[in-house]
Every structure is written in C-alpha cells, then in structure tokens.
Design an enzyme around this catalytic site. Structure first.
Site, PDB file in Angstrom:
ATOM      1  N   SER A 113      -0.754   4.077   0.732  1.00 18.55           N
ATOM      2  CA  SER A 113      -1.548   4.990   1.562  1.00 18.55           C
ATOM      3  C   SER A 113      -0.738   5.617   2.707  1.00 18.55           C
ATOM      4  CB  SER A 113      -2.792   4.280   2.105  1.00 18.55           C
ATOM      5  OG  SER A 113      -3.672   4.023   1.034  1.00 18.55           O
ATOM      6  N   SER A 124       0.807  -1.225   0.000  1.00 16.85           N
ATOM      7  CA  SER A 124       0.000   0.000   0.000  1.00 16.85           C
ATOM      8  C   SER A 124       0.844   1.281   0.000  1.00 16.85           C
ATOM      9  CB  SER A 124      -0.914   0.009   1.231  1.00 16.85           C
ATOM     10  OG  SER A 124      -1.633   1.218   1.253  1.00 16.85           O
ATOM     11  N   LYS A 153     -13.975  -4.899   2.256  1.00 17.79           N
ATOM     12  CA  LYS A 153     -14.879  -3.744   2.101  1.00 17.79           C
ATOM     13  C   LYS A 153     -16.353  -4.064   2.372  1.00 17.79           C
ATOM     14  CE  LYS A 153     -11.744  -1.149  -0.695  1.00 17.79           C
ATOM     15  NZ  LYS A 153     -11.380  -0.437  -1.890  1.00 17.79           N
TER      16      LYS A 153
END
Ligand code: NAP
Length: 295
Positions: free
Chosen positions: A23, A21, A72
C-alpha cells in the site's frame, strides 16, 4: 515521492503485520501523480492500542487510514459513523475523516474484491470462502451480487463460524443466496471442494512464505486433488506472487486470481473517498506495486 515538507499530510495503514504491504508504494505513487502533498505510511499496531492510535491520528489531522489484518472488526470501536456497507457487514478497511475529530468507517474491499470477477458468469454456482475474518465479510457482501446458488464458509473455529453466519445470513437471504458454515476440523470438506466453481482464500495462509510446505496451503495439500481445471481459485494474498496455493491451481490449469487487483482497486477507492477526486491513477498504482514485487 516528492519532498516531504512542513505542509505534508499523513495518511496510513494500521495492521499487524504490515511489513509485507504494498500500500505505501502504490499510494505514494498515486499521490505524486495527483499532486497531493500527502505521505502514506504503514504503521504496525497491536489490537489493544488500535482505537487509541486511530483516534490520536485523527487528532493530528491524518487525512485517511486503511485498516488491515487482523483489525477490520476491532476498528469499529474507533468509528463514530459508518457507510451503509460497512455497517451491514460490520467490517471496515477505510477510515474517512469527519468534523469534530471523528472517523467514518467505510469498506472498499467489497468493490475491490469484485473487480477481477467482472467477466465471470457465476449465476447459480456454488462458491467456497475459506476463512471467516474481516475480509471474508467483504467477500460475501460482494458475492451476493453475483446471483450464486450457495456460499459455503470453511473455517477452523466453531465460534468464529457461528458469529459469521449469524451476522451474514440475513444479508444473503435478502439476495436469494444461501450461506452455510462448515468446520474443516470436524467435517471432510472434499464434497464441497468438488462442487465449487470458485474457491476464495481469505486466510493469511501462504503469506510471505516461499516454500511449498503443507502449512502454506489452505486446507492442506491432499484436498486439492479434488479440483477440476474448471474451478477458479482466488487468493486474497498478493505476496508471494504466486502463492503456493495458486501454484497448485496453475499446475492443474485452473484460472487463478491473486489479490493484487483487489488491493489496487480498494486502495484507489479509498483515495477517492479521502480526496474527493474521481480520477485516481489506477494503472500507476498497479505498475508501482508490481515493480516493487519484482525487486
Ligand atoms: P482476519 O480478520 O484476521 O481473518 C483471518 C481469517 O483466517 C480468520 O477467519 C482466521 O480464523 C483464519 N485463519 C488465520 N490463520 C489461520 C490458520 N493458520 N488456519 C486456518 N485459518 C486461519 O484477516 P483479514 O483482514 O480477513 O485478512 C486475511 C488475509 O486476506 C490477509 O492475508 C490479508 O492480507 C488478505 N487481504 C488482502 C486484500 C487485498 O486487497 N488483496 C484485502 C483484504 C485482505 P479464526 O477466526 O479461527 O482465527
């Protein structure tokens, strides 16, 4: 990142895997520029412990969470309320802290996904989405705003496809877009590929792999002989850059879009929701992510 002190607040990402990731890099760069004393960490987390971990992080005053593959939908269980979009598509990528140790489930993937398509006119066109997981739900929610003719979801599992189409068909029909599911294990998907103006990969196929081997190409190599140079290929994956699939598209002179812009914009929107600030430094986030990809 500025120094972590006793006053620094935790923000983070839950998923499995998370080691790819970008992020943390782009979020921490944004916090520094915004003067937020926050630290963003990527936390690997198994499905069986997801709800417990999310709830515990809320108890210790975590300022916000992002949720990634494959959680999710599972994360809905940890939410007490939802934003309208997250509720409609039953998929959450952002948790916003609420009073009484609660989380609000939100979805910023929808807007993030649409950002790189804002100059494309896809009215009355046919679009293919490969995969029927959490991000495919956000993708379809974004696509229905583009006045398309048809969305075809290509998936490997009959059951996943059935649930997906069932959950999304009302949203699509309210927006005058038809949606169908096609199982590529049972049907030849060549005619669909030939007619599509835009094809989106929402599976993890191609993630973190450098070699152009068959298993890194969604639907395998042969099928991509059927695209013209007018087909747009959009891969939600952003590392490696380009993915093996987008390399094929580049060789065929297609317009190719990777997941970096989506990542940056969904991340910037999450920061807006957590901090209440409108001015999130999107360019800083993008350049820090790109710099990290080159290391
Ligand atoms: P997910 O909920 O786990 O869904 C993955 C989907 O891919 C499922 O439909 C799954 O099929 C299918 N799939 C997985 N492995 C496959 C394989 N080997 N062959 C065929 N189909 C396969 O994951 P997600 O959250 O949607 O994320 C998917 C990808 O999108 C990840 O790579 C993620 O990093 C990327 N993403 C990027 C951004 C961005 O900002 N750029 C945002 C969101 C997601 P089954 O249903 O049959 O298991």
């Amino acid at each position: 990142m500025s120094t972590i002190t006793g006053k620094t607040h935790l923000v983070g990402l839950l998923g499995q895997p998370v080691n790819h990731s970008l992020s943390p890099v782009m979020h921490n760069a944004a916090y520094q520029e915004m003067g937020l004393d926050w630290c963003y960490l990527a936390i690997p987390c198994e499905k069986s412990k997801l709800t417990q971990i999310a709830k515990t992080l809320r108890l210790i005053n975590c300022k916000g969470l992002n949720i990634t593959i494959p959680h999710k939908q599972e994360i809905l269980k940890a939410c007490n309320k939802f934003t309208e979009i997250a509720n409609k598509i039953q998929a959450v990528n952002t948790l916003i802290p609420e009073n009484h140790n609660q989380w609000i489930g939100a979805n910023t993937d929808v807007e993030g996904f649409l950002m790189p398509l804002k100059n494309q006119d896809l009215r009355n066109k046919r679009v293919i989405v490969i995969g029927s997981g959490g991000s495919a739900r956000a993708v379809v929610m974004g696509l229905i705003t583009l006045k398309l003719k048809q969305i075809t979801i290509i998936g490997r599992s009959e059951n996943s496809l059935k649930i997906f189409i069932n959950d999304m068909k009302n949203i699509c029909s309210k927006n005058n877009t038809s949606i169908e599911g096609v199982n590529n294990q049972k049907l030849d998907v060549t005619p669909y590929i030939q007619e599509a103006s835009l094809i989106i990969n929402t599976t993890p196929i191609g993630m973190n792999k450098k070699n152009n081997v068959e298993e890194n190409i969604p639907l395998g190599y042969a099928i991509w002989n059927n695209i013209s140079n007018k087909t747009i290929l959009y891969d939600l994956i952003y590392t490696p850059r380009p993915t093996s699939w987008l390399e094929i598209g580049n060789k065929k002179n297609c317009l190719t879009i990777d997941g970096l812009d989506m990542l940056v914009h969904q991340g910037a929107l999450s920061i807006k929701l957590w901090s209440g600030f409108d001015n999130v430094p999107v360019e800083t986030m993008k350049s820090s992510a790109k710099k990290h990809l080159m290391v």
